[in-house]
Scaffold this active site. Sequence first.
Site, PDB file in Angstrom:
ATOM      1  CG  ASP A   1      -1.774  -1.255   1.333  1.00 40.25           C
ATOM      2  OD1 ASP A   1      -2.461  -1.478   0.620  1.00 40.25           O
ATOM      3  OD2 ASP A   1      -1.336  -2.162   2.123  1.00 40.25           O
TER       4      ASP A   1
ATOM      5  CD  GLU B   1      -1.625  -3.115  -6.711  1.00 39.87           C
ATOM      6  OE1 GLU B   1      -2.359  -3.919  -5.963  1.00 39.87           O
ATOM      7  OE2 GLU B   1      -1.908  -1.835  -7.186  1.00 39.87           O
TER       8      GLU B   1
HETATM    9  O1  TRH Z   1       4.647  -6.104   0.732  1.00 43.36           O
HETATM   10  P1  TRH Z   1       3.510  -6.622  -0.356  1.00 43.36           P
HETATM   11  O2  TRH Z   1       2.983  -8.084  -0.020  1.00 43.36           O
HETATM   12  O3  TRH Z   1       2.449  -5.881  -0.081  1.00 43.36           O
HETATM   13  C1  TRH Z   1       0.784  -5.849  -0.413  1.00 43.36           C
HETATM   14  C2  TRH Z   1       0.388  -5.528   0.835  1.00 43.36           C
HETATM   15  O4  TRH Z   1       0.387  -7.033   1.535  1.00 43.36           O
HETATM   16  C3  TRH Z   1      -1.030  -5.090   0.739  1.00 43.36           C
HETATM   17  O5  TRH Z   1      -1.716  -5.163   1.929  1.00 43.36           O
HETATM   18  C4  TRH Z   1      -1.669  -6.188  -0.158  1.00 43.36           C
HETATM   19  O6  TRH Z   1      -3.025  -5.870  -0.324  1.00 43.36           O
HETATM   20  C5  TRH Z   1      -0.906  -6.297  -1.501  1.00 43.36           C
HETATM   21  O7  TRH Z   1       0.438  -6.687  -1.384  1.00 43.36           O
HETATM   22  C6  TRH Z   1      -1.517  -6.977  -2.850  1.00 43.36           C
HETATM   23  O8  TRH Z   1       4.054  -6.735  -1.651  1.00 43.36           O
HETATM   24  P2  TRH Z   1       4.422  -5.499  -3.021  1.00 43.36           P
HETATM   25  O9  TRH Z   1       3.291  -4.860  -3.187  1.00 43.36           O
HETATM   26  O10 TRH Z   1       5.310  -6.080  -4.025  1.00 43.36           O
HETATM   27  O11 TRH Z   1       5.072  -4.283  -2.104  1.00 43.36           O
HETATM   28  C7  TRH Z   1       6.650  -4.527  -1.413  1.00 43.36           C
HETATM   29  C8  TRH Z   1       7.184  -3.297  -1.741  1.00 43.36           C
HETATM   30  O12 TRH Z   1       8.482  -3.117  -1.168  1.00 43.36           O
HETATM   31  C9  TRH Z   1       7.471  -2.508  -3.019  1.00 43.36           C
HETATM   32  O13 TRH Z   1       7.157  -1.375  -2.861  1.00 43.36           O
HETATM   33  C10 TRH Z   1       9.170  -3.050  -3.424  1.00 43.36           C
HETATM   34  C11 TRH Z   1       9.415  -2.818  -1.917  1.00 43.36           C
HETATM   35  N1  TRH Z   1      10.780  -3.102  -1.444  1.00 43.36           N
HETATM   36  C12 TRH Z   1      11.785  -2.423  -1.263  1.00 43.36           C
HETATM   37  O14 TRH Z   1      11.867  -1.271  -1.139  1.00 43.36           O
HETATM   38  N2  TRH Z   1      12.925  -2.904  -1.063  1.00 43.36           N
HETATM   39  C13 TRH Z   1      13.150  -4.345  -1.039  1.00 43.36           C
HETATM   40  O15 TRH Z   1      14.200  -4.983  -0.573  1.00 43.36           O
HETATM   41  C14 TRH Z   1      12.252  -5.251  -1.241  1.00 43.36           C
HETATM   42  C15 TRH Z   1      12.249  -6.912  -1.200  1.00 43.36           C
HETATM   43  C16 TRH Z   1      10.886  -4.553  -1.457  1.00 43.36           C
END
Ligand code: TRH
Length: 377
Positions: free
Chosen positions: A19, A267
């Site tokens: 989010d 996402e």
């Molecule tokens: O963390 P996520 O699982 O996020 C979400 C939430 O769970 C949300 O509630 C749900 O509804 C949605 O998924 C579908 O996975 P996501 O979306 O990939 O977000 C991870 C974020 O973290 C993304 O902006 C990339 C960032 N990130 C970093 O900045 N550094 C890192 O080392 C990693 C591994 C990720």
Amino acid sequence: MASDKHWDIFCKIVDNFGDIGVCWRLAKQLHNEHQLTICLYIDDLYVAKQLIPAIDTSLAQQTIQNICIIVWHADTQFPHAAPVVIESFACELPPTYLATMQPSTVWINLEYLSAEGWVDDFHANSSKRGALTRHFFFPGFTHNTGGLLREHAMLQQQSQVPAQQPDHWKGLGLTPSQHLKVSLFCYPHAPISTLLSAMAQSTQPINCYVPAGSILPSVADFFGKPSLHIGDTLNQQNLTLHVIPFLSQDGYDQLLACCDINFVRGEDSWIRAIWAGKPFIWQPYLQTEQTHIKKLHAFLDLFYAQCPPAPKAAAYQLHNAWQSEQVPNTAWDDYLNKLTALKSYHTLQTNALAQQTDLATKLVIFSEKIIKSTTEK
Ligand code: TRH
């Protein structure tokens, strides 16, 4: 009264980082590329700080990269609503904020991304709440949806990454490797040990990079260690695994561009893996009634529609195994055998999707249309 150039974005951190990951990128892009003044209301600064390290969690209000970040809690005061308000992921605007909104306020609920066919019909629908109108904006992969979040210079930056690889690895305290490089970011319920086992038994050496997070206990189990720490390097047969720090968003984008295969989830990392232009395996966020599996198949059917049968079958096989209890060695080996074809196909698809108007631009066009239609009434 704030000008039309002022937008408010509300972000409730449900769990994990998606989010805030989406809202932070969107806020920056709206400011940098559309010259908007953005206030980003966040309900949990501690989680947000992992993605925006400059946040000072003791401050109720602060400006970072020209974005005004405000803590959103039960007592937050709202002098007046901005002309355009983004309610991210149906997070429910606070009643005290709703009370300051006018019938002319452009109220947009930004929904979650899905490749399912119904999204085309639901995008841009609206519903009335008293005198206010709430618009539903659905990101998506087709022209009839709200598009995908993508900064204008994104692909250009990614194409420059190979030249910077040595610096990137050096920044992580690692030396560049000629071996196949895999990044691993997933939910802890994934069949991690069977994937690592398949990698270890690969016919070629593999370097796997794991940003520190909730899967470290499962990775530690696989290597028979009580725990793992940032900087650890572990070996088993053909697998060398590096535990790296949880990166900044830019650093993570670079990691995706430097690797040959990326395991992503949720996402935002899913979208970034698309822009990295490399083969990736997506793990959707777990939902009831197998909804996440429907979402996965809708995406695979759309993304691989023009893919030749053999690499397509390998991509489906590994994706399906990754959502099950076990990754058989054959699923991993087949995928590796088709990697060259998959790489070419992903490059084509990335370039095709990048031809579409991006989400931030579509939001701006959408809001301008609403403002125009209300002023003409
Ligand atoms: O963390 P996520 O699982 O996020 C979400 C939430 O769970 C949300 O509630 C749900 O509804 C949605 O998924 C579908 O996975 P996501 O979306 O990939 O977000 C991870 C974020 O973290 C993304 O902006 C990339 C960032 N990130 C970093 O900045 N550094 C890192 O080392 C990693 C591994 C990720």
